[in-house]
Design a protein around this motif. Sequence first.
Motif, PDB file in Angstrom:
ATOM      1  N   UNK A 166     -62.936  34.501 -33.880  1.00 54.11           N
ATOM      2  CA  UNK A 166     -62.069  34.717 -35.027  1.00 54.11           C
ATOM      3  C   UNK A 166     -60.976  33.678 -35.185  1.00 54.11           C
ATOM      4  N   UNK A 167     -61.138  32.512 -34.559  1.00 55.75           N
ATOM      5  CA  UNK A 167     -60.119  31.449 -34.632  1.00 55.75           C
ATOM      6  C   UNK A 167     -60.593  30.304 -35.528  1.00 55.75           C
ATOM      7  N   UNK A 168     -61.103  30.688 -36.711  1.00 59.15           N
ATOM      8  CA  UNK A 168     -61.667  29.685 -37.622  1.00 59.15           C
ATOM      9  C   UNK A 168     -60.658  28.629 -38.043  1.00 59.15           C
ATOM     10  N   UNK A 169     -59.385  28.990 -38.070  1.00 58.94           N
ATOM     11  CA  UNK A 169     -58.366  28.048 -38.519  1.00 58.94           C
ATOM     12  C   UNK A 169     -58.316  26.833 -37.606  1.00 58.94           C
ATOM     13  N   UNK A 170     -58.657  27.010 -36.316  1.00 53.58           N
ATOM     14  CA  UNK A 170     -58.680  25.869 -35.401  1.00 53.58           C
ATOM     15  C   UNK A 170     -59.775  24.877 -35.785  1.00 53.58           C
ATOM     16  N   UNK A 171     -60.893  25.385 -36.306  1.00 54.00           N
ATOM     17  CA  UNK A 171     -61.971  24.518 -36.769  1.00 54.00           C
ATOM     18  C   UNK A 171     -61.477  23.644 -37.919  1.00 54.00           C
ATOM     19  N   UNK A 172     -60.734  24.253 -38.837  1.00 57.84           N
ATOM     20  CA  UNK A 172     -60.190  23.502 -39.972  1.00 57.84           C
ATOM     21  C   UNK A 172     -59.198  22.447 -39.496  1.00 57.84           C
ATOM     22  N   UNK A 173     -58.275  22.838 -38.596  1.00 56.68           N
ATOM     23  CA  UNK A 173     -57.303  21.871 -38.081  1.00 56.68           C
ATOM     24  C   UNK A 173     -58.003  20.687 -37.419  1.00 56.68           C
ATOM     25  N   UNK A 174     -59.021  20.976 -36.614  1.00 53.20           N
ATOM     26  CA  UNK A 174     -59.757  19.923 -35.918  1.00 53.20           C
ATOM     27  C   UNK A 174     -60.453  18.992 -36.914  1.00 53.20           C
ATOM     28  N   UNK A 175     -61.049  19.582 -37.958  1.00 57.35           N
ATOM     29  CA  UNK A 175     -61.758  18.783 -38.964  1.00 57.35           C
ATOM     30  C   UNK A 175     -60.802  17.865 -39.714  1.00 57.35           C
ATOM     31  N   UNK A 176     -59.647  18.410 -40.101  1.00 54.31           N
ATOM     32  CA  UNK A 176     -58.665  17.614 -40.841  1.00 54.31           C
ATOM     33  C   UNK A 176     -58.136  16.476 -39.967  1.00 54.31           C
ATOM     34  N   UNK A 177     -57.835  16.781 -38.697  1.00 59.12           N
ATOM     35  CA  UNK A 177     -57.346  15.738 -37.795  1.00 59.12           C
ATOM     36  C   UNK A 177     -58.404  14.649 -37.610  1.00 59.12           C
ATOM     37  N   UNK A 178     -59.680  15.072 -37.491  1.00 66.13           N
ATOM     38  CA  UNK A 178     -60.760  14.094 -37.358  1.00 66.13           C
ATOM     39  C   UNK A 178     -60.866  13.190 -38.576  1.00 66.13           C
ATOM     40  N   UNK A 179     -60.725  13.777 -39.769  1.00 71.43           N
ATOM     41  CA  UNK A 179     -60.797  12.993 -41.005  1.00 71.43           C
ATOM     42  C   UNK A 179     -59.667  11.970 -41.064  1.00 71.43           C
ATOM     43  N   UNK A 180     -58.453  12.406 -40.741  1.00 69.08           N
ATOM     44  CA  UNK A 180     -57.287  11.511 -40.804  1.00 69.08           C
ATOM     45  C   UNK A 180     -57.406  10.385 -39.776  1.00 69.08           C
ATOM     46  N   UNK A 181     -57.787  10.733 -38.546  1.00 68.83           N
ATOM     47  CA  UNK A 181     -57.891   9.715 -37.496  1.00 68.83           C
ATOM     48  C   UNK A 181     -59.018   8.733 -37.810  1.00 68.83           C
ATOM     49  N   UNK A 182     -60.116   9.225 -38.378  1.00 67.26           N
ATOM     50  CA  UNK A 182     -61.216   8.331 -38.732  1.00 67.26           C
ATOM     51  C   UNK A 182     -60.801   7.363 -39.833  1.00 67.26           C
ATOM     52  N   UNK A 183     -60.061   7.888 -40.816  1.00 70.73           N
ATOM     53  CA  UNK A 183     -59.589   7.017 -41.896  1.00 70.73           C
ATOM     54  C   UNK A 183     -58.673   5.918 -41.338  1.00 70.73           C
ATOM     55  N   UNK A 184     -57.772   6.297 -40.418  1.00 79.05           N
ATOM     56  CA  UNK A 184     -56.871   5.314 -39.817  1.00 79.05           C
ATOM     57  C   UNK A 184     -57.610   4.250 -39.027  1.00 79.05           C
ATOM     58  N   UNK A 185     -58.578   4.675 -38.228  1.00 81.80           N
ATOM     59  CA  UNK A 185     -59.364   3.716 -37.438  1.00 81.80           C
ATOM     60  C   UNK A 185     -60.229   2.838 -38.337  1.00 81.80           C
ATOM     61  N   UNK A 186     -60.775   3.412 -39.400  1.00 87.01           N
ATOM     62  CA  UNK A 186     -61.535   2.606 -40.358  1.00 87.01           C
ATOM     63  C   UNK A 186     -60.665   1.504 -40.956  1.00 87.01           C
ATOM     64  N   UNK A 187     -59.453   1.867 -41.310  1.00 83.63           N
ATOM     65  CA  UNK A 187     -58.523   0.913 -41.921  1.00 83.63           C
ATOM     66  C   UNK A 187     -58.232  -0.257 -40.977  1.00 83.63           C
ATOM     67  N   UNK A 188     -58.197   0.043 -39.675  1.00 86.50           N
ATOM     68  CA  UNK A 188     -57.912  -1.001 -38.682  1.00 86.50           C
ATOM     69  C   UNK A 188     -59.149  -1.836 -38.364  1.00 86.50           C
ATOM     70  N   UNK A 189     -60.318  -1.178 -38.220  1.00 87.10           N
ATOM     71  CA  UNK A 189     -61.499  -1.839 -37.674  1.00 87.10           C
ATOM     72  C   UNK A 189     -62.442  -2.448 -38.715  1.00 87.10           C
ATOM     73  N   UNK A 190     -62.520  -1.851 -39.900  1.00 84.70           N
ATOM     74  CA  UNK A 190     -63.498  -2.332 -40.888  1.00 84.70           C
ATOM     75  C   UNK A 190     -63.230  -3.766 -41.365  1.00 84.70           C
ATOM     76  N   UNK A 191     -61.982  -4.156 -41.642  1.00 86.28           N
ATOM     77  CA  UNK A 191     -61.774  -5.519 -42.159  1.00 86.28           C
ATOM     78  C   UNK A 191     -62.333  -6.618 -41.259  1.00 86.28           C
ATOM     79  N   UNK A 192     -62.257  -6.441 -39.947  1.00 84.09           N
ATOM     80  CA  UNK A 192     -62.728  -7.494 -39.035  1.00 84.09           C
ATOM     81  C   UNK A 192     -64.154  -7.284 -38.540  1.00 84.09           C
ATOM     82  N   UNK A 193     -64.617  -6.025 -38.491  1.00 83.68           N
ATOM     83  CA  UNK A 193     -65.916  -5.724 -37.883  1.00 83.68           C
ATOM     84  C   UNK A 193     -66.944  -5.154 -38.830  1.00 83.68           C
ATOM     85  N   UNK A 194     -66.561  -4.788 -40.044  1.00 87.14           N
ATOM     86  CA  UNK A 194     -67.497  -4.262 -41.029  1.00 87.14           C
ATOM     87  C   UNK A 194     -68.139  -2.966 -40.595  1.00 87.14           C
TER      88      UNK A 194
END
Length: 203
Positions: A166-194
């Motif tokens: 019954x702790x579904x809210x933790x799934x949402x928090x984890x998903x949102x954090x994953x999306x934000x961290x992935x966007x940040x890493x993409x911003x850093x890594x994509x320009x040089x590594x594609x």
Amino acid sequence: YLLYRTKLKLAGSGSLPSPGARLLLRCSWPIFLSGLVGYLYTHLDRIMLGAMSGTQEVGVYAAASRIFEFAFFLPTALIHSLVPRLASEVSENGAVSREIFLKAGTALGIVGIVVNLAMALGSWPTMQLLYGPSYAGSASVLAILSFSMLPLSLGRLRNASWVAMGSQIHVLHSSVFGLISNAGLNYILIPSLGAIGAALATT
């Protein structure tokens, strides 16, 4: 909303009472939003690649990610087969026992490692066979993505346990954090590594 309006019928035994329908909605909305976030997550790399590196890199990444998503079916099927056991554990004991969680994690770990090795070692011949020499760069992307198989598998097990408890809210928090961290890493890594940078960000 549909369940609430139609008062879902359970096993032909009449209508679900309104309080039950509202409870179902309260329990399910974090999972629904997590699904939307997950959808964005799977498309974020391609969107950012297109904006920062061009369509050729998008094609290289998309070819590899399709194979990865197909391979992820195996651990996903195993996780879904474990859900009834997790739910019964919570029903009986109020939580998923450490023993059951470790057994399930071990099984998923073995499957994840086997699939990881198969994809990493077979990435070159797989991409050559399916897409030809013009997509040779996708082999490296697939090999990098394969190393996210194990943590993804164990993360799905963790999410299934949270839902069972019954702790579904933790799934949402984890998903949102994953999306934000992935966007940040993409911003850093994509320009040089594609496409390789996008794969590293995901992994």
